[in-house]
Design a protein around this motif. Structure first.
Motif, short mmCIF file in Angstrom:
data_model
loop_
_atom_site.label_atom_id
_atom_site.label_comp_id
_atom_site.label_asym_id
_atom_site.label_seq_id
_atom_site.Cartn_x
_atom_site.Cartn_y
_atom_site.Cartn_z
N SER B 56 70.61 54.14 68.29
CA SER B 56 71.94 54.26 68.90
C SER B 56 72.50 55.66 68.70
N GLN B 57 72.28 56.21 67.52
CA GLN B 57 72.76 57.56 67.24
C GLN B 57 72.10 58.55 68.19
N TYR B 58 70.80 58.34 68.40
CA TYR B 58 70.04 59.23 69.28
C TYR B 58 70.56 59.13 70.73
N ILE B 59 70.71 57.89 71.22
CA ILE B 59 71.16 57.72 72.60
C ILE B 59 72.57 58.28 72.77
N LEU B 60 73.42 58.02 71.76
CA LEU B 60 74.78 58.54 71.80
C LEU B 60 74.77 60.06 71.91
N SER B 61 73.87 60.71 71.17
CA SER B 61 73.81 62.18 71.21
C SER B 61 73.42 62.65 72.61
N THR B 62 72.50 61.92 73.27
CA THR B 62 72.11 62.34 74.62
C THR B 62 73.25 62.10 75.61
N MET B 63 74.08 61.05 75.36
CA MET B 63 75.21 60.79 76.26
C MET B 63 76.28 61.87 76.10
N ALA B 75 79.22 69.48 70.18
CA ALA B 75 79.32 69.31 68.72
C ALA B 75 79.01 67.86 68.33
N GLN B 76 79.57 66.90 69.08
CA GLN B 76 79.28 65.48 68.80
C GLN B 76 77.80 65.18 69.03
N ALA B 77 77.27 65.75 70.11
CA ALA B 77 75.85 65.55 70.41
C ALA B 77 74.98 66.02 69.24
N ALA B 78 75.30 67.24 68.76
CA ALA B 78 74.52 67.81 67.66
C ALA B 78 74.66 66.98 66.40
N LEU B 79 75.87 66.49 66.16
CA LEU B 79 76.13 65.71 64.95
C LEU B 79 75.30 64.42 64.93
N TRP B 80 75.34 63.67 66.04
CA TRP B 80 74.61 62.40 66.07
C TRP B 80 73.11 62.60 66.12
N GLU B 81 72.72 63.69 66.79
CA GLU B 81 71.30 64.02 66.85
C GLU B 81 70.76 64.29 65.44
N ARG B 82 71.53 65.05 64.65
CA ARG B 82 71.08 65.37 63.30
C ARG B 82 71.08 64.11 62.41
N THR B 83 72.09 63.28 62.58
CA THR B 83 72.15 62.04 61.78
C THR B 83 70.91 61.19 62.05
N ALA B 85 68.07 62.24 63.33
CA ALA B 85 66.88 63.00 62.92
C ALA B 85 66.64 62.83 61.42
N GLU B 86 67.73 62.90 60.67
CA GLU B 86 67.58 62.78 59.22
C GLU B 86 67.12 61.39 58.81
N GLN B 87 67.38 60.42 59.68
CA GLN B 87 66.89 59.06 59.41
C GLN B 87 65.44 58.89 59.85
N GLY B 88 64.84 59.94 60.39
CA GLY B 88 63.44 59.86 60.77
C GLY B 88 63.20 59.49 62.23
N HIS B 89 64.25 59.55 63.07
CA HIS B 89 64.06 59.24 64.50
C HIS B 89 63.34 60.42 65.16
N TYR B 91 62.39 61.29 68.24
CA TYR B 91 62.92 61.95 69.45
C TYR B 91 64.13 62.81 69.09
N ALA B 92 64.95 62.30 68.16
CA ALA B 92 66.10 63.09 67.71
C ALA B 92 65.61 64.35 67.00
N GLN B 93 64.54 64.21 66.22
CA GLN B 93 63.99 65.37 65.52
C GLN B 93 63.50 66.41 66.53
N ALA B 94 62.83 65.92 67.58
CA ALA B 94 62.32 66.83 68.60
C ALA B 94 63.47 67.52 69.33
N ASN B 95 64.51 66.76 69.68
CA ASN B 95 65.67 67.35 70.36
C ASN B 95 66.38 68.36 69.47
N LEU B 96 66.48 68.01 68.18
CA LEU B 96 67.13 68.93 67.23
C LEU B 96 66.31 70.21 67.11
#
Lengths: 271, 244
Positions: B56-63, B75-83, B85-89, B91-96
């Motif tokens: 959900s964090q990842y999808i939210l960041s893309t939205m 800024a919100q996108a980057a924040l949720w993407e990093r959150t 990513a840090e959990q090991g997602h 796709y979020a890691q790749a986007n980050l």
């Protein structure tokens, strides 16, 4: 009265507090001790629930993590066969170590009950405590009940090699007795009784706070959180461990497919 | 009693459980998203994201990135993407990693790309190979590049297949092998990579790593030319003049 007296001055100056005060303190001590007993049983219950949950988790989910990591390790090892390089070998080694760790975590349960061989100093300490708080030596029924509880705590502390708790039990007892010793020869004066009660209340409150902390630590631990999550899921008629196991089986199937793919490549190359 | 060596196996379970697809906010978010109700979807994803649900964090960041259902907010996108990513997602890691790269933070880009690559994401494995080859965020190493290209190539990632074939063809980072080059060019060519088609055609023409085959040479060169590959176009024009 010796100069090393533990008694605060104001109590010496008021040797005859009224009986109502005494009764109030006694009542309060009984209430605090009841709360303490309840907290102790809460912590003991949570400990045993977590122990049971831990076993179920390892049996239903832990073993699947072990299986998944084993396949992942084999994939990276076959990749080394396919194409040898430093990074491929490093990856394979890391994956193998991880698989080993997970295997030990999931299957190592049986080794746990270690041989109980307490240090001589711990034995001595335990004996010191036990002979002072043995329920048989209690002066009245309330004290006997309390001693029984202390004895249980001492036994648990001893069996887990917890010298700190044993020492505290001993210190508490000595402190209370020091107060009693002030009234040596005669019956305990009201002032001394009041002081003793105050200390006993203080000890109980301190122990409640410590148990509260232990409860929070247990619930905040990884297994504690998992347990809380599983309990919450059960409220919605969901079986968290079954869900975890199902998603792990899917991941295992994916990994198995990848392993077979790599193995086909290896045999195609005739290595 | 709580065996410390087990903490990590418990932590994995807790993390996986927290990211379970049965999270009810996540489910209603997906339903809303699929029905095209994006503001409602964003709201439910946000609720699940607040509970630590990585997907959900990842999808939210893309939205937030796309301004879909929510006002566009980098800024919100980057924040949720990093959150996430840090959990090991992954796709979020790749986007980050890509976000770091765009901001010229090569060290950050490399680090997150490495984590996504370790998570078996082919795109990240390919890009990690590129970063090794170009020495971006890391000391250049063609051997490392070959390793990561090969992992991505084995997952069917066409660009990685073509890059791996190049390294085999040139003998860079790995011992030269025209046979291996031909094999990986073919896989990439079959997926439509113009450069791989042209190279494969060339190998057929000169008989390197594969038997010389004029028909195959013509076929693959034309395929590459049809995609506008310049060398292939030149080759086809010259050949049509000589051998229509």
């Amino acid at each position: 009265m010796s100069s090393t007296s533990l008694m605060p001055a104001e109590i010496i100056l008021q040797p005859n507090p009224n009986a109502a005060d005494l009764a109030e303190k006694r009542e309060r001590l009984a209430a605090v001790r009841a709360a303490l007993a309840e907290r102790e049983s809460d912590v003991a219950q949570l400990h045993s629930q977590l122990k049971v949950f831990e076993g179920r988790y390892l049996q239903r989910v832990g073993v699947l993590y072990a299986e998944l990591d084993e396949i992942a390790a084999r994939i990276t090892e076959r990749e080394v066969d396919l194409y040898d390089s430093d990074s491929a070998r490093r990856r394979a080694q890391e994956a193998r170590e991880r698989a080993q760790e997970t295997h030990e975590a999931a299957f190592g349960a049986d080794q746990e009950p270690e041989e109980f061989d307490p240090a001589p100093s711990l034995k001595t300490l335990f004996r010191e405590v036990a002979r002072r708080i043995h329920p048989d030596f209690a002066s009245d029924e309330a004290e006997q009940k309390h001693f029984t509880l202390l004895m249980t705590r001492a036994n648990q502390a001893y069996s887990r090699g917890d010298a700190e708790t044993l020492q505290r039990l001993l210190d508490d007892h000595l402190e209370i007795n020091a107060a009693r010793a002030e009234a040596s020869g005669s019956d305990e004066s009201d002032g001394v009784t009041l002081l003793r009660l105050a200390r006993q209340i203080q000890h109980a409150e301190r122990d409640i706070a410590a148990l509260e902390g232990e409860l929070q630590t247990l619930l905040g631990s990884e297994i504690g959180q998992l347990y809380t999550g599983a309990e919450a899921a059960q409220q919605d008629d969901r079986d968290l461990l079954a869900e975890l196991a199902a998603s792990l089986r899917e991941r295992i199937a994916d990994a198995q497919y990848r392993l077979e793919f790599v193995e086909r490549q290896v045999s195609a190359l005739g290595r | 009693m709580l065996h410390s060596g087990r903490t990590s196996i418990f932590a994995r379970g807790r993390r996986d459980a927290a990211n379970s697809s049965s999270n009810s906010d996540y489910q209603s978010a997906v339903a809303a998203y699929n029905a095209g109700r994006f503001p409602a979807a964003a709201q439910s994803f946000k609720q699940a994201a607040d509970q630590g649900h990585a997907e959900s964090q990842y999808i939210l960041s893309t939205m937030y990135d796309a301004g879909k259902g929510v006002p566009q907010d980098g800024a919100q996108a980057a924040l949720w993407e990093r959150t996430a990513a840090e959990q090991g997602h992954v796709y979020a890691q790749a986007n980050l990693s890509f976000r770091c790269y765009s901001a010229s933070d090569l060290a950050g880009a490399f680090e997150w790309c490495q984590r996504a690559a370790d998570g078996d994401l082919a795109w990240a494995q390919y890009n990690l190979g590129l970063m090794y080859q170009k020495g971006e965020g890391v000391a250049p190493s063609e051997a490392e590049a070959a390793h990561w290209y090969r992992l991505a190539a084995s997952q069917g990632f066409a660009d990685a297949q073509q890059r791996l074939a190049d390294l085999y063809y040139l003998g860079q980072g790995i011992p030269r092998s025209y046979a291996q080059a031909a094999l990986w060019y073919r896989r990439a060519a079959e997926q439509g990579s113009a450069r791989a088609q042209f190279q494969l055609g060339y190998l057929y023409d000169v008989g390197l790593g594969i038997e010389h085959d004029y028909a195959q040479y013509r076929y693959w060169t034309r395929m590459a030319a049809e995609q506008g590959h310049e060398d292939a176009l030149r080759e086809v024009n010259r050949r049509d003049y000589r051998d229509p």
